[in-house]
Design an enzyme around this catalytic site. Structure first.
Site, PDB file in Angstrom:
ATOM      1  N   THR A 185      21.041  32.379  40.336  1.00  0.00           N
ATOM      2  CA  THR A 185      21.064  31.045  40.810  1.00  0.00           C
ATOM      3  C   THR A 185      22.139  30.093  40.027  1.00  0.00           C
ATOM      4  O   THR A 185      22.784  30.563  39.352  1.00  0.00           O
ATOM      5  CB  THR A 185      19.763  30.340  40.154  1.00  0.00           C
ATOM      6  OG1 THR A 185      19.647  30.536  38.728  1.00  0.00           O
ATOM      7  CG2 THR A 185      18.520  31.025  40.924  1.00  0.00           C
ATOM      8  N   GLU A 330      14.944  31.952  44.332  1.00  0.00           N
ATOM      9  CA  GLU A 330      13.801  32.667  43.797  1.00  0.00           C
ATOM     10  C   GLU A 330      12.723  32.895  44.919  1.00  0.00           C
ATOM     11  O   GLU A 330      11.842  34.180  44.488  1.00  0.00           O
ATOM     12  CB  GLU A 330      12.998  32.157  42.548  1.00  0.00           C
ATOM     13  CG  GLU A 330      13.850  32.030  41.288  1.00  0.00           C
ATOM     14  CD  GLU A 330      14.777  30.712  41.154  1.00  0.00           C
ATOM     15  OE1 GLU A 330      14.947  30.185  42.469  1.00  0.00           O
ATOM     16  OE2 GLU A 330      14.998  30.441  40.280  1.00  0.00           O
ATOM     17  N   LYS A 442      10.841   8.181  34.980  1.00  0.00           N
ATOM     18  CA  LYS A 442       9.628   7.835  34.352  1.00  0.00           C
ATOM     19  C   LYS A 442       9.695   6.409  33.715  1.00  0.00           C
ATOM     20  O   LYS A 442      10.348   6.146  32.906  1.00  0.00           O
ATOM     21  CB  LYS A 442       9.357   8.858  33.311  1.00  0.00           C
ATOM     22  CG  LYS A 442       8.972  10.318  33.706  1.00  0.00           C
ATOM     23  CD  LYS A 442       9.124  11.324  32.828  1.00  0.00           C
ATOM     24  CE  LYS A 442       9.122  12.457  33.435  1.00  0.00           C
ATOM     25  NZ  LYS A 442      10.518  13.315  33.567  1.00  0.00           N
ATOM     26  N   TRP A 447       5.778   7.063  37.886  1.00  0.00           N
ATOM     27  CA  TRP A 447       7.087   7.807  38.247  1.00  0.00           C
ATOM     28  C   TRP A 447       7.761   7.241  39.582  1.00  0.00           C
ATOM     29  O   TRP A 447       6.998   6.597  40.276  1.00  0.00           O
ATOM     30  CB  TRP A 447       6.440   9.349  38.808  1.00  0.00           C
ATOM     31  CG  TRP A 447       6.329  10.262  37.723  1.00  0.00           C
ATOM     32  CD1 TRP A 447       6.340   9.951  36.475  1.00  0.00           C
ATOM     33  CD2 TRP A 447       5.540  11.532  37.838  1.00  0.00           C
ATOM     34  NE1 TRP A 447       6.126  11.157  35.588  1.00  0.00           N
ATOM     35  CE2 TRP A 447       5.574  12.245  36.471  1.00  0.00           C
ATOM     36  CE3 TRP A 447       5.148  12.410  38.887  1.00  0.00           C
ATOM     37  CZ2 TRP A 447       4.955  13.271  36.150  1.00  0.00           C
ATOM     38  CZ3 TRP A 447       4.611  13.712  38.685  1.00  0.00           C
ATOM     39  CH2 TRP A 447       4.787  14.089  37.422  1.00  0.00           C
TER      40      TRP A 447
END
Ligand code: ADP
Length: 551
Positions: A185, A330, A442, A447
């Site tokens: 990754t 993944e 935040k 959010w």
């Protein structure tokens, strides 16, 4: 009671044998690194892959050995994919855009024995080779005529290696769980982490992609993977193109809009896959040149959120269906695909359908999704509750390669993999990414989705690209900063940008400031690099918070 069926392993070598028998005349077309267009048939691909398998054995390559590639999308890279995995060795694709440190780290960590190198990357490897002490040799992916003088130790010429080798190979049989390929990754923080795919996971992933409703790859299809083969196996295309009998068209090193447009029309491409950044370039070229697509039917957009403006432009201006996909290294990598169902197509307005396409979509067969709250409790599939997204499935990693520290954090108690994404899932099963856990802003305990804001901002006709990051604010803890790249000749200013967003997002989401830049930082896989952007703007103070020197 167990079923009474043959327990035959699923192996990658079966794909190339199947393709050569069933679609011998189908073509693989590549823009080669040397420059010209190269074309051959699946039977030729098969013969040369067999020759390469023999050559690898002569070099002493054995089962489990890691063999790396540093290469563009082209026919030789495809041969390496099949020959290396086919003999039971592991094809480790390396992203050439990684930093020298990361490159060195992963070659060492993977313990690569040989490196296949495209001509373009020979100079990079020459600079690095002093550090790559354990590598036994390099194979330059070219012919005798183009073989450069090189300081790489034990350097072979690809075409010379293949010369005279037999065009048939008896592929060995082994456990389908044998490792087949390895991809690290990009690692925005810390060292890259290795994901080790197996023959079984590779076949199941590729099969599940083509089993998705509405996918109809076949002998009349021509697939162009713009998504690189050096990252997550080009989203599985090199595998399913072969077993669906589709023509494969490789762009080589030329990924600019004009080159892609020419290749798409010249080669009759029907489906192409890539990240939004690439499509921005293609669409810009189409707009400026006035060209039209003659054969293109679908564009798959993944790797980052597909802006609705982009989906709309492909559909409305060019009649090309834009399909969003979501996934991770993944996950092999495709996890979900977003396409409205036939019943939605019948009953929804164009705007509603666009909203569906703007979601990340429904899970592939074998992929399970769940969203959880901060305590790990499952949240409802109501399209409203947002929580961390976890996944499991047979093509999803069960642990990073030799990395106990990362593995300790990557899974929940039930063994589900933590994606690091925040999402909602609706009653129809459509998942929508709200943000990365670390990118969500935040603000006063609520959010704000940076992705949603970016999506709206790029809808402005004068905006080429946009990024939103959360920065400290003394009153709200964090507030959004919008960073914009304007189209050439644009006179858009901060007020114009905010006015455009007003009404498109709720007021308390409106960015506190807008900054214009020439360019945004992108990762080695073409994603916006929010970590770097946050670093670049570390000392930024919002105009309504200039006295706040403490944060
Ligand atoms: P890859 O480089 O294979 O795309 P990475 O593993 O580097 O995958 O990054 C995966 C992350 O990219 C996901 O967790 C998600 O945050 C983001 N991503 C991928 N596809 C999408 C998408 N369609 N919409 C939003 N985010 C996406």
């Amino acid at each position: 009671m167990l079923g009474l069926m043959m327990n035959r392993p699923l192996l990658i070598s079966q794909i190339i044998e199947y393709a050569a028998i069933n679609f011998p005349e189908q073509e693989v077309v590549s823009r080669s690194t040397e420059g010209e267009i190269h074309r051959y048939r699946f039977v030729d691909l098969h013969a040369r892959t067999c020759q390469l398998a023999h050559a690898l054995e002569k070099l002493g390559v054995k089962k489990d050995d890691r063999i790396a590639t540093v290469a563009w999308n082209n026919y030789r890279h495809l041969e390496i994919y099949y020959a290396v995995s086919g003999i039971g060795a592991i094809c480790h694709t390396i992203n050439p855009r990684l930093s020298a440190d990361q490159f060195h780290f992963i070659v060492d960590h993977a313990d690569d024995q040989y490196l296949f190198v495209d001509l373009t990357f020979v100079p990079i490897l020459e600079k690095l080779q002093g550090q790559l002490k354990k590598v036994k040799g390099y194979i330059v992916m070219t012919d005798r005529a183009h073989m450069p003088e090189t300081s790489l130790p034990n350097a072979h010429c690809y075409e010379t290696l293949l010369e005279g080798e037999p065009e048939r190979f008896d592929w060995p049989e082994f456990d389908e769980n044998q490792a087949s390929s390895l991809c690290y990754t990009s690692g925005t923080t810390g060292n890259p982490k290795g994901v080790l795919y197996s023959h079984r996971s590779t076949l199941l992933h590729a099969l599940s992609v083509v089993a998705f409703p509405g996918v109809d790859f076949g002998e009349d299809s021509a697939l162009l993977p713009v998504v690189p083969m050096f990252h997550v196996n080009a989203w599985g295309m090199p595998y399913f193109a072969l077993f669906t009998g589709s023509k494969l068209v490789f762009p080589g090193p030329r990924l600019d809009g004009a080159s892609l447009a020419a290749l798409i029309n010249d080669e009759g491409v029907t489906d192409t896959w890539g990240v939004p950044t690439v499509w921005l370039g293609l669409l810009r070229h189409m707009r400026e040149s006035g060209e039209r697509f003659t054969t293109l039917k679908h564009v798959q957009i993944g790797g980052s959120a597909a802006p609705k403006a982009m989906i709309r432009e492909f559909q409305e201006d060019y009649g090309v269906e834009a399909i969003q996909g979501w996934g991770m290294t993944e996950m092999s990598p495709v996890g979900t695909v977003s396409r409205p169902t036939p019943s939605m197509q019948r009953r929804m307005s164009a705007e509603e359908l666009l909203n569906v396409r703007g979601k990340q979509g429904r899970a592939l067969l074998g992929v399970e999704l769940k969203i959880v709250d901060a305590d790990g409790k499952r949240l409802p599939r109501d399209g409203v509750a947002r929580g961390e997204l976890l996944v499991r499935g047979p093509a999803i990693t069960s642990g990073y390669y030799e990395n106990a520290a990362a593995n300790a954090k990557a899974f929940d108690e039930e063994g589900w993999f933590r994606t690091g994404d925040v999402a909602t899932i609706d009653a129809d099963g459509y998942m929508e990414i709200v943000d990365r856990v670390k990118d969500v802003i935040k603000s006063g305990g609520e959010w704000i989705s940076s992705i949603d804001l970016e999506n709206e901002a790029v809808g402005h006709p004068e905006v080429a690209e946009a990024a939103v990051i959360g920065l400290p604010h003394s009153k709200w803890a964090e507030r959004p900063l919008l960073v914009v790249v304007r189209n050439p000749d644009s006179t858009l200013d901060a007020k114009g940008m905010i006015d455009y967003l007003r009404g498109r997002v709720v007021d308390w989401w409106l960015p506190n400031d807008v900054v214009f830049v020439d360019e945004l930082p992108h990762s080695a896989t073409g994603k916006l690099q929010k970590v770097r952007l946050r670093e670049d703007f570390r000392d930024f103070r919002f105009s309504d918070d200039r006295d706040n020197g403490s944060t």
